[in-house]
Write an enzyme that holds these catalytic residues in place. Structure first.
Site, PDB file in Angstrom:
ATOM      1  N   ASP A   1       4.135  -4.961  -7.314  1.00  0.00           N
ATOM      2  CA  ASP A   1       3.398  -3.646  -6.793  1.00  0.00           C
ATOM      3  C   ASP A   1       3.837  -2.480  -7.795  1.00  0.00           C
ATOM      4  O   ASP A   1       3.276  -1.280  -7.722  1.00  0.00           O
ATOM      5  CB  ASP A   1       3.528  -3.359  -5.336  1.00  0.00           C
TER       6      ASP A   1
ATOM      7  N   ARG B   1      -2.289  -1.611 -10.094  1.00  0.00           N
ATOM      8  CA  ARG B   1      -1.031  -2.455 -10.172  1.00  0.00           C
ATOM      9  C   ARG B   1      -1.344  -3.744 -10.474  1.00  0.00           C
ATOM     10  O   ARG B   1      -2.395  -4.280  -9.702  1.00  0.00           O
ATOM     11  CB  ARG B   1      -0.032  -2.293  -8.941  1.00  0.00           C
TER      12      ARG B   1
ATOM     13  N   LYS C   1       3.512  11.765  -3.707  1.00  0.00           N
ATOM     14  CA  LYS C   1       4.575  10.842  -3.077  1.00  0.00           C
ATOM     15  C   LYS C   1       5.379  11.779  -2.159  1.00  0.00           C
ATOM     16  O   LYS C   1       6.000  12.805  -2.657  1.00  0.00           O
ATOM     17  CB  LYS C   1       5.540  10.381  -4.134  1.00  0.00           C
TER      18      LYS C   1
ATOM     19  N   GLY D   1       0.668  -1.327  -0.003  1.00  0.00           N
ATOM     20  CA  GLY D   1       0.194  -0.136   0.194  1.00  0.00           C
ATOM     21  C   GLY D   1       0.654   1.272  -0.107  1.00  0.00           C
ATOM     22  O   GLY D   1       2.034   1.340   0.103  1.00  0.00           O
TER      23      GLY D   1
END
Ligand code: AMP
Ligand code: MG
Length: 487
Positions: A254, A185, A115, A92
């Site tokens: 991921d 993803r 991010k 996650g």
């Protein structure tokens, strides 16, 4: 407080609405002293956002997640993933947030994502933060990839937060604002599958089909058609990486998208000398994600997606497996076709030339490049000059002159098109030594080298005066290059 976004733009929350089990509503950590370091004005405009607004206080507030527009629901997304082959059911967004989905003026849904915006419930031991250098690195390399015509997440802005980040030393912190056609993803599907909630898995597949592979909706088996589309998209993507000499470095499930866009610019780097064994990532000690392994690793990642989708493909598991295996068999032909088409273009070979001849020319060239440590990028530009009759610059890159001459004679006999070569072979890529130089200077407060580098790599095919050093391989004293994850 909410900012005035242009009226044509709305920040939706379709992912959060359709898949609440995979979306934890969350807010960004406060940035004590936000300073805009770089803004991608063309991208902002493409998204229907006004660059001048983004440069103002409210715009910067949006870019660090402090001021989200009315009605937005920022979330941390849940996903799982195989990291270096080992399955982790809960990864996650540990330091990232999906602010929401923008509908651009063309009507396309684009994720606006941050991010480095602080710890989330998925942060585990991490601090949730990111440093200026690595966020600018993602900005430069992802925008270079876009300019090279390779599907990728985009970088909208990097904002320094004014908060120091502790790594080996204290570094200035930053938030990257990233845009993607989605952040779905392989690991998203693994997460849904691992919950055992078939309804969630089905909703996720429907969401992915609607956003990325709408033709699959009408197929007899939509989940199988989705899988086939992702296999094709990933095979084509990785072929493009190989052609341009890009080493992703951390192809965990991921970090593999359903859209077929490149994502996660942690430890990636471009080849200098052509060598399939090239590894840059400091943690990839076994070379799992070496340059030459990327196609088989992508195929392995697709097998993991197939496993997650099995319950949707057929109620009879044996039948589902047989169908998935058959579809996975499409990876290699797709990859080979994309790679051969790309090599045809790089070598300037005529359209009518048989694929087998193209393949043989390419296959015979690569061992020559490898044996003599030839610089991957400059070789193809010099080869275009050779097609114009100026052979020495390319020839000089080889020690095995007889080997090159014999190959070049076969190649010249096909009548290669030099101008066509220059349209597909970049002059400028983000060279490792120049990226490091630009990031070091930017971290110390001087953004000039970063802007020069961006200028070179965002028009990669256009040779321009004054940029010669951006076309050269690293000096020998630069040494072996090392890159890092989670920086
Ligand atoms: P990556 O190597 O970037 O693909 O990250 C793998 C996982 O680690 C993801 O779940 C990230 O969100 C998480 N992660 C990486 N760095 C940090 C950090 N500094 N703080 C919190 N989570 C992180
Ligand atoms: Mg990642």
């Amino acid at each position: 407080m909410s900012i005035a976004l242009p009226e044509t733009v709305t920040l939706g929350h379709r992912f959060a609405g359709e898949l609440p089990e995979m979306a934890v509503p969350w807010l960004a950590e406060e940035a004590p002293d936000p300073q805009l370091l770089v803004l991608n004005e063309p991208l902002a405009t493409e998204l229907g956002l006004d660059p001048a607004t983004l440069r103002g206080a409210a715009g910067i507030g949006l870019l660090v997640g402090a001021d989200v527009p009315e009605g937005a629901t920022p979330v941390a997304q849940a996903y799982a993933g195989h990291q270096f082959g080992g399955f982790n059911p809960r990864l996650g967004d540990g330091r990232a947030l999906l602010l929401g989905e923008l509908t651009d003026p063309a009507g396309r849904l684009r994720d606006l994502h941050l991010k480095g915006s602080g710890r989330t419930p998925f942060a585990r031991g991490g601090d949730g933060l990111a440093a200026v250098g690595p966020m600018l690195r993602e900005y430069v390399i992802s925008e270079a990839m876009h300019a090279l015509g390779i599907p990728t997440t985009r970088a909208l802005a990097v904002v320094a937060t004014g908060r120091p980040v502790r790594r080996e030393t204290l570094l200035p912190g930053a938030v990257l604002a990233r845009v993607a056609s989605s952040h779905l993803r392989v690991g998203s599907f693994q997460y849904a599958a691992a919950t055992g909630d078939l309804d969630l898995l089905r909703r996720l597949a429907d969401h992915a089909i609607a956003r990325h592979h709408p033709d699959a909706a009408a197929a007899e088996r939509p989940a199988l058609a989705l899988f086939e589309s992702v296999v094709a998209a990933q095979a084509s993507l990785v072929a493009q990486w190989m052609l341009v000499g890009f080493v992703h470095g951390v192809m965990n499930t991921d970090n593999v998208t359903i859209s077929g866009e490149t994502i996660d610019y942690g430890p990636c780097a471009f080849l200098d000398a052509f060598d399939p064994a090239t590894v840059y990532s400091s943690i990839d000690t076994g070379g799992r994600y070496a340059y030459g392994n990327q196609p088989v690793v992508a195929e392995w990642d697709m097998a993991r997606l197939a496993e997650a989708l099995l319950p949707l493909i057929d109620d009879d598991q044996e039948r589902a497996i047989a169908l998935a295996v058959d579809a996975l068999g499409g990876f290699r032909p797709h990859y080979n076709a994309a790679w051969t088409a790309g090599m045809r273009a790089k070598l300037g070979l005529p359209e009518g030339l048989d694929d087998a001849v193209v393949g043989a020319l390419a296959d015979d060239l690569l061992p020559l490049l490898q044996r003599d440590h030839v610089d991957h990028t400059s070789f193809y530009r010099r080869l275009a000059a050779a097609a114009r009759g100026e052979v020495e610059p390319a020839r000089n890159l080889f020690l095995d002159l007889a080997g090159f001459d014999a190959w070049a004679e076969r190649w010249r006999a096909t009548g290669p098109d030099a101008d066509a070569m220059d349209r597909v072979n970049p002059v400028y890529i983000p060279r490792n030594h120049l990226v490091e130089e630009a990031l070091t200077d930017a971290t110390a407060g001087d953004l000039t080298p970063l802007h020069q580098l961006l200028d070179a790599v965002t028009r990669p095919f256009e040779e321009r005066p004054g940029l010669a050093r951006y076309a050269e391989p690293a000096p020998v004293d630069f040494g072996a290059y090392r890159t890092f994850c989670g920086t």
